[in-house]
Design a protein around this motif. Structure first.
Motif, PDB file in Angstrom:
ATOM      1  N   TYR A 113     -14.332  71.392 -15.527  1.00 38.81           N
ATOM      2  CA  TYR A 113     -13.155  70.586 -15.222  1.00 38.81           C
ATOM      3  C   TYR A 113     -12.894  69.499 -16.267  1.00 38.81           C
ATOM      4  O   TYR A 113     -11.757  69.297 -16.691  1.00 38.81           O
ATOM      5  N   ASN A 114     -13.934  68.823 -16.707  1.00 37.31           N
ATOM      6  CA  ASN A 114     -13.715  67.562 -17.418  1.00 37.31           C
ATOM      7  C   ASN A 114     -13.660  67.639 -18.945  1.00 37.31           C
ATOM      8  O   ASN A 114     -13.557  66.598 -19.607  1.00 37.31           O
ATOM      9  N   ILE A 115     -13.724  68.832 -19.548  1.00 39.79           N
ATOM     10  CA  ILE A 115     -13.711  68.895 -21.013  1.00 39.79           C
ATOM     11  C   ILE A 115     -12.356  69.282 -21.609  1.00 39.79           C
ATOM     12  O   ILE A 115     -12.063  68.956 -22.754  1.00 39.79           O
ATOM     13  N   TRP A 116     -11.502  69.935 -20.828  1.00 39.83           N
ATOM     14  CA  TRP A 116     -10.298  70.545 -21.396  1.00 39.83           C
ATOM     15  C   TRP A 116      -9.214  69.575 -21.866  1.00 39.83           C
ATOM     16  O   TRP A 116      -8.473  69.898 -22.810  1.00 39.83           O
ATOM     17  N   PRO A 117      -9.046  68.395 -21.269  1.00 43.19           N
ATOM     18  CA  PRO A 117      -7.986  67.507 -21.770  1.00 43.19           C
ATOM     19  C   PRO A 117      -8.177  67.107 -23.231  1.00 43.19           C
ATOM     20  O   PRO A 117      -7.200  66.841 -23.933  1.00 43.19           O
ATOM     21  N   PHE A 118      -9.405  67.080 -23.716  1.00 41.72           N
ATOM     22  CA  PHE A 118      -9.648  66.730 -25.114  1.00 41.72           C
ATOM     23  C   PHE A 118      -9.102  67.816 -26.050  1.00 41.72           C
ATOM     24  O   PHE A 118      -8.615  67.516 -27.141  1.00 41.72           O
ATOM     25  N   TYR A 119      -9.170  69.055 -25.604  1.00 40.86           N
ATOM     26  CA  TYR A 119      -8.618  70.157 -26.390  1.00 40.86           C
ATOM     27  C   TYR A 119      -7.084  70.074 -26.393  1.00 40.86           C
ATOM     28  O   TYR A 119      -6.454  70.329 -27.425  1.00 40.86           O
ATOM     29  N   ILE A 120      -6.526  69.742 -25.249  1.00 43.07           N
ATOM     30  CA  ILE A 120      -5.071  69.603 -25.163  1.00 43.07           C
ATOM     31  C   ILE A 120      -4.603  68.487 -26.092  1.00 43.07           C
ATOM     32  O   ILE A 120      -3.623  68.637 -26.830  1.00 43.07           O
ATOM     33  N   GLY A 157      -6.147  67.367 -28.743  1.00 43.62           N
ATOM     34  CA  GLY A 157      -6.326  67.840 -30.112  1.00 43.62           C
ATOM     35  C   GLY A 157      -5.222  68.787 -30.539  1.00 43.62           C
ATOM     36  O   GLY A 157      -4.751  68.750 -31.685  1.00 43.62           O
ATOM     37  N   TYR A 158      -4.779  69.634 -29.604  1.00 44.21           N
ATOM     38  CA  TYR A 158      -3.696  70.580 -29.894  1.00 44.21           C
ATOM     39  C   TYR A 158      -2.391  69.829 -30.169  1.00 44.21           C
ATOM     40  O   TYR A 158      -1.662  70.155 -31.113  1.00 44.21           O
ATOM     41  N   ILE A 159      -2.107  68.811 -29.361  1.00 47.78           N
ATOM     42  CA  ILE A 159      -0.895  68.010 -29.567  1.00 47.78           C
ATOM     43  C   ILE A 159      -0.961  67.276 -30.904  1.00 47.78           C
ATOM     44  O   ILE A 159       0.033  67.184 -31.636  1.00 47.78           O
ATOM     45  N   TYR A 160      -2.163  66.756 -31.238  1.00 44.05           N
ATOM     46  CA  TYR A 160      -2.348  66.092 -32.531  1.00 44.05           C
ATOM     47  C   TYR A 160      -2.036  67.056 -33.677  1.00 44.05           C
ATOM     48  O   TYR A 160      -1.348  66.692 -34.642  1.00 44.05           O
ATOM     49  N   ALA A 161      -2.567  68.288 -33.570  1.00 43.71           N
ATOM     50  CA  ALA A 161      -2.343  69.284 -34.624  1.00 43.71           C
ATOM     51  C   ALA A 161      -0.861  69.602 -34.783  1.00 43.71           C
ATOM     52  O   ALA A 161      -0.355  69.691 -35.911  1.00 43.71           O
TER      53      ALA A 161
END
Length: 430
Positions: free
Chosen positions: A119-126, A128-132
């Protein structure tokens, strides 16, 4: 029979069968797949599902040992599934395994026993994706930073736990904060590298530590005080011991086999100081890197046993972190003296520290391996005690919101110690 032979020969070293990308990922995937299979020997499917739910609902401040608050089976399953999802994502982006990616994967695997979950790791990927997308770079150039940023996973769980009375609000708020952190961390972590000049291999842990201190301070101002935890399983599980020992032996055997049944190149590997970024997969080849990772795993296991520790969430996280960074800067020559330094100093302390705290400080303290690699073995005996002293006190600043507390401590020590050592190098300027 022919199909069986093809599968077996796939693992055998020949000039026509080098250790290519697909097989490299297969080697790394052995551990998470084994974890998922073995989890069902500990608990039945219903117990594992219930255990996963318990893990998701925990606030995950360090140290929240999943093998203690839930079950060993659920901890194994959580780690295995989280790691395999990350491997799938990396394969979808067609990324070739290197030292940075391997270290990030093993951090995910280890800390999925103590703080990271599905549950708690995926927002960091989101984030990072927005940053990219915002900066017009390929996400595959950012994804590893997003993986490292999961060091702050407890923040997501704490925020969700704080507002648990309204589930929708809890999810939206916790994920919004995580997305923001994931968005800014590529810039924050890259600039933190200059502060310690690459002498702290847990660079993102250093950056995440400062981010966690800021967030914890904000929470304190609003009366939402976060308290560090020490929920640890003190039982020694021989099944987990056997699993990890077998895996480390497999790494050594596969590396040895695909290195023409030889350890040639290992003396070259241990000659490097380990200063970031020292990628052994590029400098020495993938097979000999596997050998180094396996050796470090066995040494770390021996350290845990000799120190009278147990195979629990925190020690697994520390163990696999050492192994992962066996591809990015660590080797026996620049790590062992740090462990010895922590072990010796722990006997002289008046402060009552738990065995688990001392063990993980010794293992995580190898983040300072580049200092030993460059300045010599004796300095590990000195910075080991310094690291133990600092890591035992600095955690209160972020209240366990940063899982990589040793990365924060290591960065501060590197910033302080390296200039002091350089000041005595008369006639030499860096």
């Amino acid at each position: 029979m022919n199909k069986l032979f093809e599968k077996i020969s796939f693992w055998l070293p020949t000039n026509k069968n080098p250790l290519k990308k697909d097989l490299q990922y297969s080697v790394v995937a052995i551990l998470p797949v084994s974890m998922i299979i073995i989890s069902f020997f500990y608990n039945n499917p219903v117990q594992i599902v219930k255990g996963l739910w318990t893990i998701i609902l925990a606030n995950d401040v360090f140290a929240t040992d999943y093998t203690q608050i839930s079950s060993i089976g659920a901890g194994l399953f959580n780690s295995g599934i989280v790691t395999l999802i990350n491997i799938y994502i990396l394969r979808k982006f067609d990324l070739k395994l290197n030292g940075i990616i391997i270290s990030a994967l093993f951090l995910i695997t280890g800390f999925a026993f103590v703080g990271k979950n599905i549950y708690n790791i995926w927002p960091f990927y989101i984030g990072g994706y927005i940053y990219a997308k915002t900066h017009k770079v390929d996400f595959k150039n950012v994804i590893v930073t997003s993986m490292y940023t999961t060091a702050l996973a407890p923040i997501i769980s704490v925020m969700a736990h704080t507002f648990a009375i309204n589930v929708i609000a809890a999810v939206i708020l916790s994920y919004s904060i995580g997305i923001f952190i994931g968005y800014v961390m590529p810039e924050v972590s890259s600039r933190m590298l200059m502060a310690h000049s690459g002498y702290n291999v847990y660079n993102t842990g250093f950056a995440a530590g400062f981010m966690a201190i800021v967030i914890n301070s904000i929470l304190n101002v609003f009366g939402e005080r976060v308290s560090p935890k020490n929920i640890v399983n003190l039982n020694f599980d021989y099944g987990l011991l056997v699993m990890f020992v077998m895996y480390f032996l497999v790494l050594i055997l596969i590396g040895y086999s695909h290195n023409n049944e030889d350890f040639s190149g290992y003396s070259k590997l241990i000659s490097y100081s380990g200063r970031l970024i020292t990628d052994y997969t590029r400098l020495c080849g993938f097979p000999i890197t596997l050998v180094n990772m396996g050796f470090l795993g066995l040494i770390s296991i021996a350290y845990i046993i000799l120190m009278g520790g147990s195979i629990n969430g925190p020690t697994i996280a520390a163990l696999l972190t050492v192994v992962g960074f066996g591809a990015l800067g660590k080797h026996p020559r620049n790590t062992i003296s740090i462990m010895i330094g922590v072990a010796i100093s722990s006997k002289m302390l008046s402060t009552d520290l738990s065995t688990t705290t001392i063990i993980i400080s010794g293992l995580f303290g190898t983040t300072l391996a580049p200092i030993v690699g460059e300045y010599g073995f004796i300095y590990g005996l000195l910075i080991g005690p310094l690291h133990l002293a600092l890591v035992a006190n600095i955690g209160s600043l972020h209240a366990g919101l940063n899982l990589y507390n040793n990365g924060l401590s290591g960065g501060i020590i590197a910033m302080t110690v390296v200039p002091i050592l350089d000041s005595f190098k008369v006639g030499e300027r860096r």
